[in-house]
Design a protein around this motif. Structure first.
Motif, PDB file in Angstrom:
ATOM      1  N   ILE A 123       8.678  79.299 -26.090  1.00 31.44           N
ATOM      2  CA  ILE A 123       9.889  78.489 -26.225  1.00 31.44           C
ATOM      3  C   ILE A 123      10.118  77.657 -24.975  1.00 31.44           C
ATOM      4  O   ILE A 123      10.402  76.461 -25.034  1.00 31.44           O
ATOM      5  CB  ILE A 123      11.112  79.394 -26.491  1.00 31.44           C
ATOM      6  CG1 ILE A 123      10.964  80.110 -27.838  1.00 31.44           C
ATOM      7  CG2 ILE A 123      12.407  78.570 -26.464  1.00 31.44           C
ATOM      8  CD1 ILE A 123      12.038  81.134 -28.111  1.00 31.44           C
ATOM      9  N   LYS A 124       9.960  78.292 -23.810  1.00 31.79           N
ATOM     10  CA  LYS A 124      10.204  77.599 -22.547  1.00 31.79           C
ATOM     11  C   LYS A 124       9.155  76.522 -22.272  1.00 31.79           C
ATOM     12  O   LYS A 124       9.379  75.615 -21.475  1.00 31.79           O
ATOM     13  CB  LYS A 124      10.242  78.603 -21.399  1.00 31.79           C
ATOM     14  CG  LYS A 124      11.459  79.523 -21.429  1.00 31.79           C
ATOM     15  CD  LYS A 124      11.488  80.456 -20.233  1.00 31.79           C
ATOM     16  CE  LYS A 124      12.757  81.307 -20.234  1.00 31.79           C
ATOM     17  NZ  LYS A 124      12.819  82.211 -19.062  1.00 31.79           N
ATOM     18  N   ALA A 125       8.006  76.645 -22.938  1.00 28.31           N
ATOM     19  CA  ALA A 125       6.935  75.666 -22.723  1.00 28.31           C
ATOM     20  C   ALA A 125       7.104  74.422 -23.597  1.00 28.31           C
ATOM     21  O   ALA A 125       6.362  73.451 -23.445  1.00 28.31           O
ATOM     22  CB  ALA A 125       5.582  76.312 -23.011  1.00 28.31           C
ATOM     23  N   LEU A 126       8.084  74.433 -24.497  1.00 24.24           N
ATOM     24  CA  LEU A 126       8.300  73.287 -25.380  1.00 24.24           C
ATOM     25  C   LEU A 126       8.678  72.048 -24.574  1.00 24.24           C
ATOM     26  O   LEU A 126       9.473  72.114 -23.642  1.00 24.24           O
ATOM     27  CB  LEU A 126       9.408  73.603 -26.384  1.00 24.24           C
ATOM     28  CG  LEU A 126       9.097  74.650 -27.460  1.00 24.24           C
ATOM     29  CD1 LEU A 126      10.361  74.986 -28.240  1.00 24.24           C
ATOM     30  CD2 LEU A 126       8.019  74.140 -28.400  1.00 24.24           C
ATOM     31  N   THR A 127       8.102  70.924 -24.946  1.00 30.11           N
ATOM     32  CA  THR A 127       8.425  69.663 -24.263  1.00 30.11           C
ATOM     33  C   THR A 127       9.600  68.958 -24.916  1.00 30.11           C
ATOM     34  O   THR A 127      10.262  68.139 -24.293  1.00 30.11           O
ATOM     35  CB  THR A 127       7.199  68.730 -24.277  1.00 30.11           C
ATOM     36  OG1 THR A 127       6.780  68.529 -25.632  1.00 30.11           O
ATOM     37  CG2 THR A 127       6.053  69.339 -23.481  1.00 30.11           C
ATOM     38  N   SER A 128       9.860  69.286 -26.184  1.00 31.84           N
ATOM     39  CA  SER A 128      10.993  68.697 -26.892  1.00 31.84           C
ATOM     40  C   SER A 128      12.119  69.719 -26.969  1.00 31.84           C
ATOM     41  O   SER A 128      11.878  70.920 -27.112  1.00 31.84           O
ATOM     42  CB  SER A 128      10.582  68.283 -28.301  1.00 31.84           C
ATOM     43  OG  SER A 128      11.700  67.862 -29.056  1.00 31.84           O
ATOM     44  N   ASP A 129      13.355  69.251 -26.887  1.00 30.70           N
ATOM     45  CA  ASP A 129      14.495  70.155 -26.968  1.00 30.70           C
ATOM     46  C   ASP A 129      14.925  70.420 -28.406  1.00 30.70           C
ATOM     47  O   ASP A 129      15.811  71.233 -28.650  1.00 30.70           O
ATOM     48  CB  ASP A 129      15.683  69.575 -26.187  1.00 30.70           C
ATOM     49  CG  ASP A 129      15.505  69.715 -24.685  1.00 30.70           C
ATOM     50  OD1 ASP A 129      14.594  70.463 -24.268  1.00 30.70           O
ATOM     51  OD2 ASP A 129      16.262  69.076 -23.932  1.00 30.70           O
TER      52      ASP A 129
END
Length: 202
Positions: free
Chosen positions: A58-64
């Motif tokens: 989740i923390k590695a996602l580039t989009s919010d």
């Protein structure tokens, strides 16, 4: 719970009130890795439950914003989901809001309109990668078992749950990471019990 997430409870309440009873809103604390608030709960989840997804992912996602995408709820209903990451003033991910929309009502409306207009059912099977996540895939298999047995998940006795675990094993579900934790939550059994039953198959 992270105090910075408190203000998002009102937002969850507002969304839930606007779309009641068809939308479930879930607030997660990424540091605690737990569900900390839920409105219009229909997914069998409750406050204090562990986040089912890997927080590192989740923390590695580039989009919010993730989604919207379709999945299958534990009761077999189709749900459309969108999630948004909450960040602090330093852009660090601290929370996540998941909005789950029960679109079953639209299916019923469409079926009525289709019958009235005499439309043919022409649908293409969606790509599993984009239409479902592993929980949705697991729910589909569980619902197939429940339909065969003509039972509801809350009615399952210990022997039924054991049989279901055997059934899921035959379907290869235990090759999925995190699936054991998910099954513990929805079946209200321990990891030790699941592994004990699986061991009995060897």
């Amino acid at each position: 719970m992270n105090k910075k997430l408190n203000s998002y409870k009102t937002l969850c309440d507002a969304i839930g009130k606007l779309f009641y009873p068809h939308v479930e809103v879930v607030l997660h604390d990424l540091e605690l890795e737990k569900l900390v608030y839920i409105v219009n709960a229909f997914s069998k989840r409750k406050i204090g439950d562990t986040i089912l997804n890997d927080v590192k992912d989740i923390k590695a996602l580039t989009s919010d914003i993730v989604g919207p995408y379709e999945k299958i709820n534990i009761d077999g209903k189709r749900v459309k989901t969108v999630s948004t990451i909450i960040r602090d003033e330093n852009k660090k991910p601290i929370g996540m809001i998941c909005i789950n929309f029960d679109i079953e009502i639209f299916d019923k409306i469409f079926e009525s309109i289709k019958g009235f207009l005499n439309l043919q059912n022409e649908t293409n099977e969606p790509n599993l990668l984009f239409s479902q996540d592993w929980r949705s895939h697991t729910n589909s298999i569980i619902n197939r078992y429940l339909e065969q047995k003509n039972k509801k998940i809350e009615e399952l006795k210990t022997k039924d749950k054991k049989e279901l675990i055997y059934f899921l094993n035959e379907e290869g579900i235990f090759s999925i990471r995190n699936v054991v934790a998910y099954l513990c939550e929805i079946l209200n059994i321990s990891r030790a019990t699941i592994y004990k039953w699986l061991k009995e198959l060897n």
